[in-house]
Design an enzyme around this catalytic site. Structure first.
Site, PDB file in Angstrom:
ATOM      1  N   LYS B 180       0.847  -1.202   0.000  1.00 11.26           N
ATOM      2  CA  LYS B 180       0.000   0.000   0.000  1.00 11.26           C
ATOM      3  C   LYS B 180       0.878   1.246   0.000  1.00 11.26           C
ATOM      4  O   LYS B 180       1.582   1.524   0.959  1.00 11.26           O
ATOM      5  CB  LYS B 180      -0.912   0.051   1.208  1.00 11.26           C
ATOM      6  CG  LYS B 180      -1.925   1.202   1.071  1.00 11.26           C
ATOM      7  CD  LYS B 180      -2.593   1.588   2.361  1.00 11.26           C
ATOM      8  CE  LYS B 180      -1.839   2.649   3.125  1.00 11.26           C
ATOM      9  NZ  LYS B 180      -1.901   4.014   2.555  1.00 11.26           N
ATOM     10  N   GLU B 254      10.484   0.716  10.109  1.00 13.24           N
ATOM     11  CA  GLU B 254      11.478   1.769   9.922  1.00 13.24           C
ATOM     12  C   GLU B 254      10.737   3.065  10.211  1.00 13.24           C
ATOM     13  O   GLU B 254       9.888   3.472   9.435  1.00 13.24           O
ATOM     14  CB  GLU B 254      12.032   1.702   8.504  1.00 13.24           C
ATOM     15  CG  GLU B 254      13.400   2.338   8.387  1.00 13.24           C
ATOM     16  CD  GLU B 254      13.300   3.799   8.036  1.00 13.24           C
ATOM     17  OE1 GLU B 254      13.184   4.616   8.985  1.00 13.24           O
ATOM     18  OE2 GLU B 254      13.308   4.126   6.855  1.00 13.24           O
TER      19      GLU B 254
END
Lengths: 366, 474
Positions: B180, B254
């Site tokens: 996405k 991250e």
């Protein structure tokens, strides 16, 4: 030959071996034991400060090889106690291990530990949230020194732990037998061998987990593993081999830890603390709490100064989920519960789970 | 300052369709959610209408990925490698088109999209292509296996580059993916879907579902996803870490950063100034590893600030499509509001705000390069990730103080050190608790170099041999 006799015989041989080993001179001075000053206990105030006073000075803990292999030195209230030559034995009080000292729980609580056959063994300390926080403070305080020690030094200290364990083989075999461990002597041997195995990793893991990176430009670029920080460890119910197998990989790379010992069989963990305290391991590198896993583990999982948590010993699935959710708050590294075969080759996974990779760049040029 | 004639890149190289669907099982399809519009942040012009994937659409995408997984993971690594090499080549062939589209949708200067993002995208596919048939040599056992279906959610700051960081290693290891893209920058991901078709990648190996946070949550929480990879804010990272608790999903995150860029008095000042500018004003400061805290040794603070201000006065802010532009548009109205809010708080808390004289375009989302001096560690601009062109300046006297201040953050993604003394660099690098340390440079990236954070900057590494671990069952 009965099992006990076999173990005792093995222990005598071990003692002889240990005696020889001691004669070899160490080439490098090992790190001195740093005793944690009681005054500096974080959040010291009133009852905590007194609770942290170690009753037995560490320096007087039994030296290697002085324990007769067939007579547990500081005997627990084990069922065989008090019957030798009509003399009443001196029992050991099992306390916590925090910052290199052996305090009782600040809460003043204890719980009854029984043998596998249901007999009374000891009143173990039942650690509280405050004890857990003290342990985290001690572990954080020890981190800079331990992670900054040379890998060679850390490796020697882990090897020293193995030596100390070997010298107390019979004592551990007896405690494990009380805890219901089958082939207790072999379990102690395996724990010693595991420590030796991990000791050797201290100055090799970087070579295996690090790299020199050939980037597309005029740069020197290198990646090396570093310890994650303070690791909370929920130890499995295998009271010695399992415990050593989860603690050694965490500390060998430079992490410090707070361990929640097996709730059912906590006594060997505190006896192991005596081994750690006499192995030149700086105080605070390993802290051991006994008590209710369900009570303490969530506090550690939610503690904002803990960097990672090993849930290996969490048997209750709901508790494991609760802990993992709490750990998300400061993005702790989580090693999820598992039931490993402790006799199998451990691989590097338990070390790498608590390592960070640091990459350093520098331009090359004149 | 020299006057430059405009040097606009042509937008004719890219053909933007009026509307885009989802890419599932090799086909573009409609989404069941309400479509959304993606705008050019430099002009607020609507670029296209994009489908929103509903829970059912995400289901469909995961099913397609699952179906494709068997054959894809069973392919010899050398065959998977060739698909990835093909993709790398097509990215290079269509690089100008992708760069223009990225700049239009994101607002970053075309110079950066062209010279940084796109070359790194191609390099990333090229790098991981080479690993696909060498996994047995990566140190994870003789025949490490893939995880299955990877659910990946990426941010808007480097839309195509983050896609490459996610998809290249996943595919090389034999996984299939449902990705996405961010809702403000979906277009290059959808063009990438076309590239997958050109490369004749088997249907279902790569699926792209567009939408906002809800679509992302559906991807992350899908029970048939084996791996979750997320790049974005620490706030969302926490939600993801909580939501996967108790599952068997492998996770890499991250997240945010508040990097210290540390300048010692013996640093090469002109180079350090370039490094500071690159550290915080590259990509409008929309960089998780941006050097957003400048730590200057007290003895040179005056001179350095003067040099830095002089340099900032030379920066060209404006039309991202102009090849001379240094600073482009803030990606969205929402992000602009956040940058403004934190800057206002910075001023209110007592820090001194400075920006060069700099005319902002009338339309679009713009924020001038901004420096705060007199910042205390307790100030929010020293603690919170602004994710914009805002630099907080602090001073220090000793190396130990620099380390202390640099590490005084919940984040730990990156750090910078500027000094001509080699031993000091290594001493600092040892003590900085950050996943990447740039010494006498900043904001350098390479597919061969592992990237990722300590502490609340997330876990796992992307890039290099280390980046494989996230996509292998090890």
């Amino acid at each position: 030959m009965s099992k006990t006799e076999r173990d005792a015989a093995k222990a005598r041989t071990a003692k002889a071996r240990a005696g020889k080993a001691r004669a070899v001179k160490e080439p490098v001075t090992e790190m001195p034991v740093t005793e944690m000053p009681v005054e500096e206990t974080p959040a010291a105030g009133g009852p905590v400060a007194t609770a942290l006073v170690a009753e037995a000075p560490l320096a007087q803990a039994p030296a290697s090889g002085t324990v007769a292999p067939d007579v547990p030195a500081a005997g627990a209230g084990r069922e065989s106690d008090g019957q030798r030559a009509g003399r009443l034995s001196v029992r050991k009080t099992y306390k916590l291990y925090i910052g290199g000292a052996f305090p009782r729980s600040e809460s003043g609580r204890s719980y009854v530990v029984t043998s596998s056959t249901g007999g009374f063994l000891a009143n173990a300390s039942k650690a509280s949230r405050k004890d857990a926080r003290d342990a985290v403070s001690a572990a954080r305080k020890a981190f800079a020194g331990w992670s900054g020690a040379t890998p060679y030094n850390r490796g020697q200290i882990l090897y020293r732990i193995a030596e100390m364990l070997e010298s107390r083989r019979a004592q551990f075999a007896a405690e494990l037998a009380d805890a219901g461990t089958e082939r207790a002597g072999e379990a102690v041997d395996a724990a010693i061998d595991r420590l030796v195995w991990y000791a050797g990793w201290s100055d090799k893991i970087s070579a295996v987990a690090g790299s020199a990176n050939p980037v597309a430009g005029p740069y020197f670029n290198i990646s090396a593993p570093e310890p994650t920080g303070v690791v909370a460890v929920v130890a499995p119910d295998d009271p010695l081999l399992g415990l050593v197998s989860v603690v050694a990989p965490v500390i060998v790379t430079g992490n410090t830890c707070v361990v929640v010992a097996s709730e059912r069989a906590p006594l060997p963990s505190i006896t192991l603390a005596e081994v750690l305290a006499t192995s030149d391991l700086p105080g605070g590198v390993v802290n051991i709490l006994t008590g209710s896993v369900k009570e303490i583990a969530p506090w550690l999982a939610a503690h904002m100064d803990v960097n990672a948590i090993d849930l290996t010993g969490v048997a209750d699935e709901d508790l494991a989920v609760t802990c993992e959710q709490a750990a998300a708050e400061n993005l702790k590294r989580v090693l999820r519960p598992s039931a490993p075969d402790w006799s199998a080759d451990p691989g590097t996974r338990r070390m790498t789970a608590f390592l960070e990779t640091k990459t350093v760049w520098h331009p090359t040029g004149l | 300052m020299f006057e430059y004639a405009p040097a606009p890149e042509s937008r004719d190289v890219v053909d933007i369709k009026p509307s885009y669907g989802l890419f599932i099982d090799g086909e573009f399809t409609d989404g069941a959610g309400t479509p959304f519009k993606t705008v050019n942040p430099a002009t607020e012009e609507v670029l296209a209408e994009v489908a929103t994937a509903s829970q059912a659409d995400v289901d469909r995408a995961v099913r397609a990925a699952r179906k494709a997984f068997g054959a894809w993971s069973a392919l010899p690594g050398s065959e998977r490698a060739k698909y990835l090499f093909r993709i790398a080549r097509i990215v290079q062939e269509r690089s100008r088109e992708l760069a223009v589209l990225e700049t239009l949708d994101n607002g970053k200067p075309i110079r950066e999209a062209r010279d940084v993002d796109l070359p790194l995208v191609a390099a990333h596919f090229f790098y991981y292509a080479g690993w696909a048939d060498k996994l047995g040599y990566a140190g994870y056992g003789p025949d490490p296996r893939p995880l299955g279906v990877a659910g990946q959610v990426i941010p808007w700051n480097f839309p195509l580059l983050m896609l490459a960081w996610k998809i290249a290693p996943a595919l090389a290891c034999g996984n299939t993916v449902v990705l996405k893209p961010a809702e403000t920058t979906p277009l290059t991901a959808l063009l990438f879907a076309e590239i997958c078709r050109q490369a004749e990648l088997p249907p279902g190996v790569v699926n792209i579902v567009t939408g906002a946070g809800e679509t992302g949550a559906a991807v992350v929480n899908h029970p048939d996803v084996n791996k979750v990879a997320f790049t974005g804010s620490t706030e969302v990272g926490r939600i993801i870490a909580r939501s996967v608790a108790g599952s068997a999903k492998k996770v890499t995150l991250e997240l945010g950063g508040k990097a210290a860029n540390i300048i010692f008095e013996d640093a090469a000042i002109d180079q350090a100034v370039e490094g500071i500018v690159n550290g915080i004003f590259f990509n409008q400061g929309h960089v998780c590893c941006a050097g957003s805290r400048l730590l200057v040794q007290e003895s040179i603070a005056g001179d350095l600030m003067e040099a830095l201000k002089r340099r900032l006065s030379m920066l060209r802010l404006g039309d991202p499509m102009d090849k001379n532009t240094d600073i482009g548009a803030i990606n969205s109205a929402e992000q602009l509001a956040r940058v403004r809010e934190l800057s206002d708080i910075g001023e209110a808390e007592g820090a001194e705000r400075w920006s060069p004289a700099c005319a902002l375009p009338e339309r679009g989302f713009w924020f001038p390069p901004t420096i705060f001096s007199g910042v205390a560690q307790s100030h929010r601009i020293a603690r919170d990730e602004v994710f914009g062109p805002v630099l907080a300046v602090l001073t220090f006297r000793t190396p130990a103080e620099a380390v202390e201040k640099a590490n005084n953050t919940a984040y730990g993604l990156s750090a910078g050190v500027w000094t001509e003394k080699g031993s000091r660099i290594l001493w600092m690098a040892d003590r900085l608790r950050a996943g990447v340390v740039w010494a006498n440079t900043f904001n350098k990236f390479d597919p061969a170099s592992p990237f990722g954070g300590y502490k609340e900057s997330g876990y796992g590494r992307e890039g290099g041999r280390h980046g494989l671990e996230a996509y292998l069952d090890v």
